[in-house]
Every structure is written in structure tokens, then in C-alpha cells.
Design an enzyme around this catalytic site. Sequence first.
Site, mmCIF file in Angstrom:
data_model
loop_
_atom_site.group_PDB
_atom_site.id
_atom_site.type_symbol
_atom_site.label_atom_id
_atom_site.label_comp_id
_atom_site.label_asym_id
_atom_site.label_seq_id
_atom_site.Cartn_x
_atom_site.Cartn_y
_atom_site.Cartn_z
ATOM 1 N N ASP A 194 0.795 -1.332 0.011
ATOM 2 C CA ASP A 194 -0.084 -0.011 -0.024
ATOM 3 C C ASP A 194 0.856 1.230 -0.004
ATOM 4 O O ASP A 194 1.922 1.193 -0.537
ATOM 5 C CB ASP A 194 -0.892 -0.054 1.162
ATOM 6 C CG ASP A 194 -2.213 0.346 0.981
ATOM 7 O OD1 ASP A 194 -2.313 1.698 0.633
ATOM 8 O OD2 ASP A 194 -3.439 -0.143 1.046
ATOM 9 N N HIS A 245 -3.760 6.250 3.221
ATOM 10 C CA HIS A 245 -4.416 4.882 2.857
ATOM 11 C C HIS A 245 -3.652 3.704 3.378
ATOM 12 O O HIS A 245 -4.531 2.749 3.702
ATOM 13 C CB HIS A 245 -4.328 4.746 1.039
ATOM 14 C CG HIS A 245 -5.173 3.735 0.407
ATOM 15 N ND1 HIS A 245 -4.841 2.404 0.569
ATOM 16 C CD2 HIS A 245 -6.451 3.686 0.080
ATOM 17 C CE1 HIS A 245 -5.974 1.826 -0.081
ATOM 18 N NE2 HIS A 245 -6.686 2.534 -0.487
ATOM 19 N N SER A 292 -11.285 -1.206 -1.205
ATOM 20 C CA SER A 292 -9.804 -0.897 -0.463
ATOM 21 C C SER A 292 -9.921 -1.337 0.965
ATOM 22 O O SER A 292 -8.931 -1.736 1.899
ATOM 23 C CB SER A 292 -9.441 0.260 -0.580
ATOM 24 O OG SER A 292 -8.497 0.574 -1.593
#
Length: 757
Positions: free
Chosen positions: A128, A201, A530
Site C-alpha cells: 500500500d 491509505h 480497499s
Amino acid sequence: MAALVLLLFLFSLELSSCSAQQKTFIFLVDEHSKPSVFSSHQLWYTSAFIHPTRMVQVYDTAFHGFAARLAADEAAEIGEHPAILVVLEDQPRQLHTTRSPQFLGLSNRRGLWSDSDYGSDAIIGVLDTGIWPERRSFADHNMGPIPARWKGECETGPGFTTAHCNRKLIGARFFARGYEATAGAVNDTAEFRSPRDADGHGSHTASTAAGRYVFQANMSGYASGIARGVAPKGRLAVYKVCWKAGCFDSDILAAFDRAIADGVDVISVSIGGGSVPYYLDCIALGSFGATAKGVFVASSAGNDGPTGLSVTNLAPWLTTVGAGSIDRNFPADVTLGNGKTLHGVSLYSGSSLAGKMYPVVYPGKAGGLSTALCMDNSLSPGAVKGKIVVCDRGNNPRVAKGLVVKNAGGVGMILANAASNGEGLVGDAHLLPACTVGADEGEAIKSYISSANNPIATLGFKGTVLGVKPAPVVASFSARGPNGQTPEILKPDLVAPGVNILAAWTDAVGPTGLSSDFRKTEFNILSGTSMACPHVAGAAALLKGAHPGWSPAAIRSALMTTATVTDNRGQSMTDESTQKPSNPFDYGAGHVELDRAMDPGLIYDITTEDYVNFLCAIKYSPKAIQVITRKSVSCPRRISGPESLNYPSIMAFMEGNRSGYLRKVFLRTATNVGATVSTYRVSVTMPAKGIAVSVKPSTLVFTGLGQKQSYAVTVVADRRSFMSGGGGSAFGYMVWSDGKHEVRSPIVVALTQSVGD
Ligand SMILES: *[C@@H]1O[C@H](CO)[C@@H](O)[C@H](O)[C@H]1NC(C)=O
Ligand SMILES: *[C@@H]1O[C@H](CO)[C@@H](O)[C@H](O)[C@H]1NC(C)=O
Ligand SMILES: *[C@@H]1O[C@H](CO)[C@@H](O)[C@H](O)[C@H]1NC(C)=O
């Protein structure tokens, strides 16, 4: 003369290697072709194929090969070499977030799990944007020593030292070479050339998978409570592959390669893009290598729903996760001058409009598309100053629209869904008072604006509401089946919480992710597949802890056959985009039920060889198969179809013509992991006219753990009768039960038109 020729030759080489046409190409190599004179594969590559200075990545664990900067014709020339299996042009992929802040706390009824030490030795690798290591979610108090088998590292760079790793965050690496070869050097002002997360994220997904318990967690007061990952005692290793301009295949492959060598048990990859053959898809390639080594890979289905065929990450060795809602919401209201109140959602947390009415305008009505969407520089201050502005969803980020309104002097924003978004709502931590409403509400507001003499409105924010019904609901944005590569394999596999998820955030950027958002928040609320993917990664870590011998396919089977298709009203799980019951193209086997997955009774296992047979069955060439498997294979001469892969779902993809009877047989083998001695009986529900499903034998008797029993499912479709009943696809299910366990598989029947129809 000779000298001149040589000069010219050098000159042309120079030209091609400096030309702007250079790109990064990934070469996968038949490792067994290495001539023995070379002591290492790398030496072979740099001697036989490519100058070391043009090498971008070398792969030597899960697969063999390299990435290099080359002109297209040079790449093609190298690709001619018999040892090169495939040449892929590097490309960026995107994270599967919708950047929508709303939160959903993982339900705390999983006492069994939270009290246990399950998962405490399972290592989750997260591919990520890196990590913000100081978050309380990543603290290592009361955690045992790092598992001795761990071979990973804590790589350092700006803002990241080895001291940032601990017994929780046991590894951190970053992969920038592929990115920098194409996108230029990492900008040290804007991000960190280290595992530190400048985006948020990666911190969010890592803490969703395995964050510790954090009390008094909230985002600006929203969703306050206890934040925890699915496997609070699992170990985390982060592999930063995503940078400002995307996540490049060459780096993703390198990260898979490293993570497998480091010794992770589970990989979470909330990244994807498109539907391409598995031998050209870096996530499929990397994850095959992982699966072959016993590493479970959870991947996100994508956010291009509710359109059919939108699901990505399609390989049958991946566990592909769609997004469902949780029972938490953040309601907000729009009250119009005519007294009508319309309901929406918001995560706005600044000073409110305090019930005061303001003029409300929809500049897009007269101003054209970019004004309707509130794109940069599209709003004239004269038209919006001191007003509430209606903006249409789509194109630019939702939070960016709010900023455009704010900069033009607007006091608030109503964000209206486009018809394609339906009533699917995503809240955001806007920089000005703002409320998101569905397409119908948006239309009602616009028609009020165009009909009233002095249209006015106000916005009200209601905070956090729990116990919302129905939940889960399949999120509108969650990508849908069928599988665009291999329709015989149902995708997505399942859904998990992916709407309004509260999890850790970076300090490098505010909750909207906009560079002009200077707010700092320990947690942020996001939506996307996600966010769903790391829930399944955490669940897999717990299952791996409880059942160390289970293969990735066994873990997926346990999650799928115990998943639920009903919501908290006890009715069929609905689809947010239609408000009607959803089906296996939306949710696969259903919504994850962790505590049931612990004890599934039976599992459907799949070996690496089974996957190879599957690749033969879909008629990939030996070379294409070798790209995936890294071994040369010879396909059996007689091979059953791809539907005979021992998958926990049944997808009867049938071709034929209007008058024919179509018949398909599915072989399945169940392994007993429940009671030593047990008898399972099958029941089938297939409420579709013209479709008959039979299972033989209908009873399976097990007398030992690990024992396998096979059965056949026969699907017969009377095409004419089926079409007269409406046609399309039919959905049903099969349940094996021993009175204690229920082992459920979805059955989907899809008839395709053939020539002559
Ligand atoms: C690097 O990022 C900073 C901050 O976002 C920006 O002002 C600057 O222009 C960037 N530099 C380059 C070379 O892109
Ligand atoms: C919300 O978060 C802030 C900042 O972390 C914290 O100070 C506050 O106590 C939290 N509130 C609740 C109700 O948990
Ligand atoms: C349609 O099906 C019938 C019965 O199976 C078969 O005889 C016929 O050849 C088929 N026609 C076409 C055009 O495929």
C-alpha cells in the site's frame, strides 16, 4: 570506413537509450534456462540482456526476471530470446478507495476472537502507501517476541528509522525504483522516500487488518468508540508500493517477491485495475507465487460498481473482496424554504449553519458540465458568494468540489449523486458545511431551485447513528461480477465491511487528502473495496493462527461457505444501488461471518497443481502458463473444464441455443475439518423455471479428520423454459449440513446467447 560505421552504430545506440520513448518493461524469465557459467540470475541478466544501469528491479524469489528502461524495439528484441517468457510494459495501478469518510466499527460480538491470542504469530504483509508508525493502532505493548522465522527488515529513509518498527510493526520496506523510472524522482517535499505514509491509505488498511485496540477513537467526533483491527494481535509488515502518481506493476511484483521471501502469511493488496489475462496481470502473477508458497492473498474487487462485469482481481487463487455497509451512519439533512426536508449524509465537523436559511443555487443549470460538477475555476464568486451551492457528483474528488465552492465564497454545498450513483451515499469530511444526497433528492432540490422565486435552504448535521437497518447492504460502488476473464469462476468471492470505516490516518495530510486541508486526525473514515480487503486479510490471519495447516484455498473456503446472505432484519441482503435484494454477482458467497468461519465443518481445498490444470482448461499456451507457474507444464490431453476447479461456489456458465437442453457437471471434493465422525446431507435451492440441479451422492459420510469425499453437481437448463421465465441469470445455493455446520455454496446459472438465437 570501419571507424565511421562504428561511430554511427554507437550514435544510434545512444539515441535510442536517451530517447523520450523509453519505458519500463518487465521481463519474466525461465529461471531454468540460465547457462551455468553465470553464478547468479542477476549476472546472467546483466551479461546477456541489459546493461546494469538500465536495470530497474530484479525478481528472484516468487518469480524470476527483471524490469528495465528500454525503448519498445529494444524490449521486443530482448523478448525474442527463448528464455524470456513474457514482456510486460510497466503501468500504474490505482488504490481502491473512494476517499469517502464515513465510519463503520467492526462489531464487537466476536468475543471468541478478541479474547484469544489467535493470529498473534500470523504476519500480514500490506502492499500500500506505507505507514504512520506512531499511531496507537501500531503499538506493541503486551506482544510476544517477533516470530523467529521472520526474515523481513525495517528499511530506513526520510522520517523512518529502524526504531519505528516494533513487535507489532515487524517489517517496513519501500519500492520506488519502478515508480521513479517512469514518474521521476520521489518529491521529498511532498512525500517520503521511505516506508512512512504521506497518503493515509496504507495506515488505514494496515490498522483495519491488524490495528490494536484504541480507546476514544474518532474522526472529529464522528464514529467515536473503540477502534480495532480484525486481528489486533497479528503482526504487520508494510510494503510501500504506491506513490503520488500511482502504484507501478514493476514495484508491486518486487514487493510480492520480497514479502514471500520475508515470510508473511497473508498479503493484503487493495490495488487493481482492469481485466486482463492472468499472465499479463502483475497482481495475478505475484499472488500465484504467494499462493504456491502457502501465502493467502486478499485483494479488493474495485469500486466501479454497480455496473456488471466491473470486478477486478479475477484470478481464482486470489480472494476477491467487495464492500458492504455496516450498521453505522452519519445522517445530515437539507431543509428547503418550502418546508421539505431531504435526508443525506455528512462527516462535516466545523461550525454549523445553525438553522439559518441561505440562498441555494445550482449554477450547473445554466453553466454547463464543468460548472455542474464544480470543477476548478468553474464557479464565479458573483453567482455563489454567501450561498449554498448544488454540485453534481462525478469527475473531480467530492471533497475537491467543496473546496471549489468554499474558495468562491459559498457557505455550503449540497452534493447530488448522478443517476448512475443512485442512492448510494458516501460521506466526506468536507472543508465547508456539506451534505451528500441521492439522485432523487438531488432532482427534488434542483426542481425546487428552478421553481421557487427566492430558493433558500439550510443544512443540519446529526452526528453518528448506530443500529442502522438494514445492514449489511452491498455498497453501490462495490464492483460486480461476472468474471470478465473466466466466467466459470464467480467473482467477487465475498463482501466485507467497506463503507464508513474508521481506521488510522497519517499526519502528512488532512482527512480529505487535499493539499489545502491542514487538519490533523489520528483516525479517518473511508469507504471503498480497499477498506473491505484488509478485513479479509485480518480474518485470514486469525484463521491461519487457529488452523496453521490450512492452505490459502482452505481459508477462503471457510470464509465463503460460512458467509451470510441475510442482513440484520433477517431478510435478503440488499443492493444499495437498487434497494432490492442483491445476488451472488454482487456479493459472491455473501458477507464474511468471522466466528462461523472458525469452524466451517468442511472445506474445499485447491492445490497448485489444480490451478495449473485450470490454466490448461482455459486453454492458455504452455508459455503463458509458464509465465504464471514458473515451471514448464505439459497439459493433460483430456482435461475437464475450468468449472471443475474445486471452488466453493458453482458458476454454471452455459452456451447453447434456444431449443437445446444444456447440461453441466461440477465435481467437488470436500475435506472434513469438523467432527471426526460426521454425516452431511445436501439440500439445494434453485428457484428458477427451467433449471434443475441435482447432487450425487446426496450424503457424505466422514470417519476421520482430513478425510475427503467427492460429489457431482449436475445443472440442467431447459433453455426455452428458462427464457420464457425471464431469462438472464438464475441464482440459488447448495448447503451441506451435519446438523451443526452449514456449508453453503452459491449456484449461479447464466445462459449465453449462441449463434442462431
Ligand atoms: C514537490 O512538492 C512540493 C509540495 O507539494 C511542490 O511545491 C513542488 O513543486 C514539487 N516539486 C516538484 C519538482 O514537483
Ligand atoms: C476524539 O478524539 C480526540 C482526539 O484523539 C480525543 O481527544 C477525544 O477524547 C475523542 N473523543 C471521544 C468521545 O472519544
Ligand atoms: C440447437 O440445439 C439442437 C439440439 O441440441 C441442435 O440439434 C442444433 O444443431 C442446435 N442449433 C444450433 C444453431 O446450434
